[in-house]
Design a protein around this motif. Sequence first.
Motif, short mmCIF file in Angstrom:
data_model
loop_
_atom_site.label_atom_id
_atom_site.label_comp_id
_atom_site.label_asym_id
_atom_site.label_seq_id
_atom_site.Cartn_x
_atom_site.Cartn_y
_atom_site.Cartn_z
N VAL A 221 37.00 -46.04 -36.81
CA VAL A 221 38.44 -45.80 -36.79
C VAL A 221 39.03 -46.40 -35.51
N ARG A 241 43.87 -36.60 -35.41
CA ARG A 241 43.09 -35.82 -36.38
C ARG A 241 44.00 -34.88 -37.15
N PHE A 249 42.07 -40.29 -37.90
CA PHE A 249 42.90 -41.33 -38.52
C PHE A 249 43.46 -42.30 -37.49
N GLU A 261 45.94 -46.94 -43.44
CA GLU A 261 45.24 -45.98 -42.59
C GLU A 261 43.74 -46.21 -42.63
N TYR A 263 40.39 -43.95 -41.95
CA TYR A 263 40.08 -42.54 -41.74
C TYR A 263 38.62 -42.26 -42.04
N GLU A 266 36.57 -36.61 -43.54
CA GLU A 266 37.36 -35.65 -44.29
C GLU A 266 36.46 -34.56 -44.88
#
Length: 308
Positions: A221, A241, A249, A261, A263, A266
């Motif tokens: 990231v 975050r 992100f 984005e 990321y 998750e």
Amino acid sequence: MSVTGIEKLEFGVEDMTRSATFMRDFGLRDDGSQRRFTTLSGARVELSPLDDGELPPAFEQGSTLRRMTWGVADDQALAALRPKLSAQPGFRELDGALECRDPNGMTLRVQVTQQQPVTLDVDPINQWGDMRRVDKPSPLYEKAEPINIGHVVFFVDDLAAVERFYCDVLGFQVSDRYVDRAVFLRTQARGGHHNLFLLQLPHRGRGLNHVAFTVRDIHEVIGGGLAMNKQQWSTFIGPGRHPISSAYFWYVNSPTGGAFEYYTNEDYLTENWQPRELEHSLVSFTEWAVEGGIDYETRRQQKKSEAA
């Protein structure tokens, strides 16, 4: 549930050359056409001129997403969706795909997935009591290589109707909700926190908010965001975050409309997950974030005048 994830995104853009450069800088693979780009899994992004007659009508002005394709596991799963999809506006049957419009005006297709599993050697993060990376430093990335298209976020003007379509017609699951404002949906009971985020704001009509691409870890990231800064692409916000999904992100403004984005990290949910009803706030949306990004040269926060 039969939908596996996002297969393809088709954009109508005002500047083909600049948009193609953005895709390559972002880490997507160009097939040589300067119009078609892929992730490591084979998920695709396609560019066409804004006035291309092959594109469906736009749901907002300017460069934006014009059609998105969802994948299903096999022909049987595709056939099972046909009765409900055939009752929707704009339905048509193509070679190996079904197409219609959702209540937000977005044209969507469903087809058997063409993506391939991706196996990567991802270094673990050492934490107290869990030291799995031994005699090896954490990685640094010169740029990102997106693995797949993880989710899309739309502004909607009728949240209930759009949510009902994706849950009742395509079988999506509710992960979490911002009361009277937004809903996070995932394609299957077991999977990442969301594949689709629907957001209704008082003074914003329907349109594209952003497209999100999964990368290996937080280091990618950061590496991806820094590489985009080096190429003079502006950051919308990040790194940061999201507490709602635990994801790290970095959002970059895109000439195709909205933001792209990077990321990772998750939450993974199962059928045992109970959706939360949350009030939207800065705290519930963002645990922390860097406004304007990080400068590639100084490795410090980008100054506002430079980030504009």
